[in-house]
Design a protein around this motif. Structure first.
Motif, PDB file in Angstrom:
ATOM      1  N   UNK A   1       0.876  -1.307   0.102  1.00 28.46           N
ATOM      2  CA  UNK A   1       0.033   0.176   0.002  1.00 28.46           C
ATOM      3  C   UNK A   1       0.977   1.231   0.037  1.00 28.46           C
ATOM      4  N   UNK A   2       0.549   2.492  -0.977  1.00 27.31           N
ATOM      5  CA  UNK A   2       1.199   3.641  -0.769  1.00 27.31           C
ATOM      6  C   UNK A   2       1.213   4.195   0.450  1.00 27.31           C
ATOM      7  N   UNK A   3       2.173   4.967   0.866  1.00 27.10           N
ATOM      8  CA  UNK A   3       2.351   5.584   1.921  1.00 27.10           C
ATOM      9  C   UNK A   3       0.874   6.774   2.042  1.00 27.10           C
ATOM     10  N   UNK A   4       0.889   7.239   0.773  1.00 24.45           N
ATOM     11  CA  UNK A   4      -0.112   8.324   0.659  1.00 24.45           C
ATOM     12  C   UNK A   4      -1.764   7.874   1.096  1.00 24.45           C
ATOM     13  N   UNK A   5      -1.907   6.238   0.627  1.00 23.63           N
ATOM     14  CA  UNK A   5      -3.077   6.033   0.857  1.00 23.63           C
ATOM     15  C   UNK A   5      -3.559   5.842   2.222  1.00 23.63           C
ATOM     16  N   UNK A   6      -2.473   6.136   3.345  1.00 20.55           N
ATOM     17  CA  UNK A   6      -2.910   5.668   4.474  1.00 20.55           C
ATOM     18  C   UNK A   6      -3.555   6.917   5.086  1.00 20.55           C
ATOM     19  N   UNK A   7      -3.480   8.208   4.419  1.00 23.10           N
ATOM     20  CA  UNK A   7      -3.975   9.478   5.019  1.00 23.10           C
ATOM     21  C   UNK A   7      -5.408   9.597   4.493  1.00 23.10           C
ATOM     22  N   UNK A   8      -6.156   9.401   5.672  1.00 24.51           N
ATOM     23  CA  UNK A   8      -7.533   9.880   5.389  1.00 24.51           C
ATOM     24  C   UNK A   8      -7.613  11.095   6.031  1.00 24.51           C
ATOM     25  N   UNK A 212       4.085  16.187   0.899  1.00 22.09           N
ATOM     26  CA  UNK A 212       3.152  15.487   0.251  1.00 22.09           C
ATOM     27  C   UNK A 212       2.142  16.712  -0.111  1.00 22.09           C
ATOM     28  N   UNK A 213       1.969  16.697  -1.498  1.00 20.13           N
ATOM     29  CA  UNK A 213       1.247  17.773  -2.279  1.00 20.13           C
ATOM     30  C   UNK A 213      -0.454  17.475  -1.971  1.00 20.13           C
ATOM     31  N   UNK A 214      -1.051  18.579  -1.804  1.00 21.65           N
ATOM     32  CA  UNK A 214      -2.488  18.699  -1.524  1.00 21.65           C
ATOM     33  C   UNK A 214      -2.997  19.131  -2.953  1.00 21.65           C
ATOM     34  N   UNK A 215      -3.914  18.248  -3.279  1.00 21.37           N
ATOM     35  CA  UNK A 215      -4.693  18.715  -4.453  1.00 21.37           C
ATOM     36  C   UNK A 215      -5.659  19.576  -4.216  1.00 21.37           C
ATOM     37  N   UNK A 216      -5.744  20.675  -5.046  1.00 21.54           N
ATOM     38  CA  UNK A 216      -6.722  21.821  -4.639  1.00 21.54           C
ATOM     39  C   UNK A 216      -8.078  21.296  -5.505  1.00 21.54           C
ATOM     40  N   UNK A 217      -8.065  20.279  -6.430  1.00 20.99           N
ATOM     41  CA  UNK A 217      -9.266  19.943  -6.826  1.00 20.99           C
ATOM     42  C   UNK A 217     -10.052  18.679  -5.906  1.00 20.99           C
ATOM     43  N   UNK A 218      -9.449  17.993  -5.485  1.00 15.48           N
ATOM     44  CA  UNK A 218     -10.393  16.951  -4.632  1.00 15.48           C
ATOM     45  C   UNK A 218      -9.767  16.773  -3.104  1.00 15.48           C
ATOM     46  N   UNK A 219      -8.817  17.452  -2.856  1.00 13.51           N
ATOM     47  CA  UNK A 219      -8.178  17.552  -1.586  1.00 13.51           C
ATOM     48  C   UNK A 219      -7.428  16.248  -1.069  1.00 13.51           C
ATOM     49  N   UNK A 220      -6.792  15.452  -2.249  1.00 12.62           N
ATOM     50  CA  UNK A 220      -6.150  14.248  -1.845  1.00 12.62           C
ATOM     51  C   UNK A 220      -4.569  14.581  -1.520  1.00 12.62           C
ATOM     52  N   UNK A 222      -0.558  13.382  -2.171  1.00  7.65           N
ATOM     53  CA  UNK A 222       0.100  12.798  -2.925  1.00  7.65           C
ATOM     54  C   UNK A 222       1.556  12.703  -2.730  1.00  7.65           C
ATOM     55  N   UNK A 223       2.295  11.428  -2.355  1.00 11.84           N
ATOM     56  CA  UNK A 223       3.738  11.573  -2.092  1.00 11.84           C
ATOM     57  C   UNK A 223       4.241  11.072  -3.514  1.00 11.84           C
ATOM     58  N   UNK A 224       4.928  12.218  -4.127  1.00  9.94           N
ATOM     59  CA  UNK A 224       5.554  11.961  -5.517  1.00  9.94           C
ATOM     60  C   UNK A 224       6.352  10.802  -5.676  1.00  9.94           C
ATOM     61  N   UNK A 225       7.199  10.990  -4.426  1.00  5.22           N
ATOM     62  CA  UNK A 225       8.305   9.575  -4.575  1.00  5.22           C
ATOM     63  C   UNK A 225       7.588   8.243  -4.531  1.00  5.22           C
ATOM     64  N   UNK A 226       6.473   8.204  -3.842  1.00  9.85           N
ATOM     65  CA  UNK A 226       5.574   6.733  -4.034  1.00  9.85           C
ATOM     66  C   UNK A 226       5.242   6.510  -5.253  1.00  9.85           C
ATOM     67  N   UNK A 227       4.723   7.445  -6.004  1.00 12.27           N
ATOM     68  CA  UNK A 227       3.936   7.410  -7.138  1.00 12.27           C
ATOM     69  C   UNK A 227       4.799   7.509  -8.414  1.00 12.27           C
ATOM     70  N   UNK A 228       6.139   7.870  -8.458  1.00 10.62           N
ATOM     71  CA  UNK A 228       6.993   8.045  -9.502  1.00 10.62           C
ATOM     72  C   UNK A 228       7.441   6.955 -10.065  1.00 10.62           C
ATOM     73  N   UNK A 229       7.018   6.712 -11.700  1.00  4.58           N
ATOM     74  CA  UNK A 229       6.756   7.826 -12.503  1.00  4.58           C
ATOM     75  C   UNK A 229       5.432   8.143 -12.920  1.00  4.58           C
ATOM     76  N   UNK A 230       4.430   7.243 -12.319  1.00  2.83           N
ATOM     77  CA  UNK A 230       3.085   7.667 -12.560  1.00  2.83           C
ATOM     78  C   UNK A 230       2.711   9.244 -12.276  1.00  2.83           C
ATOM     79  N   UNK A 231       3.449   9.765 -11.304  1.00  8.38           N
ATOM     80  CA  UNK A 231       2.909  11.177 -10.809  1.00  8.38           C
ATOM     81  C   UNK A 231       3.123  12.211 -11.807  1.00  8.38           C
ATOM     82  N   UNK A 232       4.171  11.980 -13.005  1.00  5.78           N
ATOM     83  CA  UNK A 232       4.386  12.888 -13.931  1.00  5.78           C
ATOM     84  C   UNK A 232       3.363  12.462 -15.183  1.00  5.78           C
ATOM     85  N   UNK A 233       2.412  13.350 -15.501  1.00  6.05           N
ATOM     86  CA  UNK A 233       1.404  12.654 -16.448  1.00  6.05           C
ATOM     87  C   UNK A 233       1.580  13.825 -17.560  1.00  6.05           C
TER      88      UNK A 233
END
Length: 517
Positions: A1-8, A212-220, A222-233
């Motif tokens: 499980x990604x680290x960021x997914x632990x953050x509710x 961890x970057x906070x999304x201004x659209x949905x509030x989620x 994201x840990x970029x290091x955990x999701x690289x390279x998918x985090x670069x779209x």
């Protein structure tokens, strides 16, 4: 499980670092203001530094990508604490003496010249260019590779700049400079190199904070290091930092430092990556990742992550796949070869040649005294043994004398090239450390050796094999580069196996004679 997914709920689950509005390094730098490169100090486009500048934890570890502003922070913290803390001395350490001189002339002197009314007035003249007196505190600039430079300096605060370029023993020696300090504050910062080594190992012992970057659209978050390279779209001809949930564009200025191990309080750790730098185009990072011929340098300098190519480090599982059906033997008719490495106990590895492969290990064990090795020589019919000559030279030589012509004391020598130098007269063998470890590494890597059935002692052997890795080092004076094996943890069985391979290959010619693939 990604680290960021632990953050509710970040605010509830992970307490933020308390930022002090006054009296902190950051507040002082902004209020003064400190002039850097001709401009007043500001956190603009460096928002990720606000919390670290306010953090006054006594033991800080910063694992970093290149060009993230951490050396500047360390330099300002050094001057700030020298002025406003009751420190006797501060030791600022660099990899080499050349780095010391360049830092003093290229960073400290210009900073003082640009800030004469604040920093400049704190300084007093000293007789050495590498010693500064700031208010009532001495700042010592030293190279970590000089034992002399690390002695006889009482200090209360140590900065390790580019810690991975120094040996672990140099780090330990430097820490002894604070033996009589009531403060004992430490700041370690470095680009990482190998996993489980240097700054990476130090960071693992901290609370491990990530931006961890906070999304201004949905509030989620994201840990970029955990999701690289998918985090670069890639979108619309450009590359964006993307939210892991809704894939909206992320602003690297909007984020939170979150501890992966919040229960750890003794040591504070921050991880810095160019993935959240305003000054690095995400498209450049993605392009370099796809085209680089040097993934190690990419992960170390771009992502701030420790990395080692599979060919340069064995894994535990890789070693255990060599286990056969036979148990760890208690005797063998031989003829066998034996390798012994000295530690708190004696680590022995016994093997024999085979026609279909380089050899087979028949016995792995730990022994308390040298007399037990005498018995091994007999019950395994050992025809040749190689023993670590150090540190107990007297006992090792006595063992060799008891089995004259069969036991040889090993000395690693970087001057020895192309094979082993056996000396029947003084019962020694000289070997190039890197070349010989390469040869035995190949035996495991390409399954040219068999091990006993998996058991506790074989698992320990596998862990010791995984505790060495090959690292590229550069000579400070000549600029020449060479690979060396570094220790990541207990590695006695790894060297015992290396000695056994040396003994087994006696008379075979090349180090790689039985390792052709």
């Amino acid at each position: 499980m990604l680290f960021a997914q632990l953050l509710t709920s970040i605010e509830q689950k992970f307490p933020r670092v308390e930022v002090k509005d006054c009296g902190s390094l950051g507040a002082w730098a902004e209020k003064t203001p400190v002039i850097l490169d001709g401009r007043p100090f500001s956190f603009n486009r460096h928002e990720y530094l606000v919390t670290p500048y306010a953090d006054d934890h006594p033991h800080m570890v910063e694992i970093k990508a290149a060009q993230m502003g951490l050396t500047t922070k360390a330099m300002l913290k050094t001057m700030f604490t020298a002025r406003y803390r009751n420190f006797r001395g501060i030791l600022y350490l660099f990899p080499s003496r050349t780095d010391v001189t360049e830092f003093a002339k290229g960073r400290i002197d210009p900073l003082i010249e640009d800030n004469p009314s604040s920093l400049g007035k704190w300084l007093q003249d000293t007789d050495s260019a590498n010693v500064k007196k700031i208010w009532n505190c001495f700042l010592y600039l030293r190279g970590m590779k000089s034992r002399v430079g690390l002695k006889s300096i009482p200090v209360d605060f140590i900065v390790f700049d580019e810690m991975d370029e120094a040996s672990p023993s140099a780090v330990d020696m430097a820490l002894e400079r604070m033996s009589h300090s009531e403060f004992r504050e430490v700041l370690k910062l470095s680009n990482p190199t190998l996993p489980d080594y240097g700054i990476d190992k130090a960071f693992q012992e901290t609370d491990q904070r990530y931006w961890l970057l906070k999304c201004s659209a949905c509030g989620e978050y994201t840990c970029l290091e955990d999701t690289f390279p998918q985090c670069l779209l890639e979108a619309g001809g450009r590359v964006i930092r993307a939210c892991r949930r809704c894939q909206a564009k992320l602003n690297p200025s909007i984020g939170e430092w979150v501890a992966r191990r919040p229960s750890v309080t003794e040591r504070r750790g921050y991880h810095y990556s160019q993935l959240f730098s305003h000054y690095i185009d995400p498209a450049d990072i993605l392009h370099q990742f796809r085209t680089t011929n040097n993934l190690t340098e990419f992960y170390n300098l771009k992502l701030g992550m420790a990395y080692v190519e599979a060919t340069n480090r064995l894994s535990v599982q890789e070693v255990l796949t060599l286990c056969g059906d036979e148990g760890n033997a208690s005797s063998d008719p031989g003829p066998c070869s034996m390798g012994v490495d000295q530690g708190k106990v004696l680590h022995a590895v016994i093997g024999k040649r085979e026609r279909q492969r380089a050899g087979k290990i028949v016995h792995i064990g730990e022994y308390e005294d040298w007399e037990q090795l005498d018995r091994l020589m007999k019950i395994f019919n050992v025809s040749r043994a190689v023993v670590d000559a150090l540190p107990e030279t007297r006992n090792a030589r006595a063992f060799a004398e008891r089995h004259k012509g069969k036991v040889f004391l090993c000395y690693y020598s970087e001057h020895q090239k192309s094979g082993y130098k056996w000396n029947e007269g003084d019962l020694t063998v000289h070997s190039n450390r890197t070349e010989s470890l390469d040869a035995s590494h190949v035996e495991i890597q390409f399954a040219k050796i068999a091990l006993p059935r998996e058991c506790d002692i074989v698992k320990e052997f596998a862990q010791h094999c995984a505790n060495t890795a090959k690292k590229l080092e550069e000579d400070d004076e000549t600029g020449s580069k060479r690979y060396v094996y570094v220790k990541l943890g207990p590695d006695h069985f790894r060297h015992a196996f290396n000695y056994e391979a040396m003994a087994r290959h006696y008379g075979a010619g090349s180090l790689f004679a039985d390792c052709i693939f």
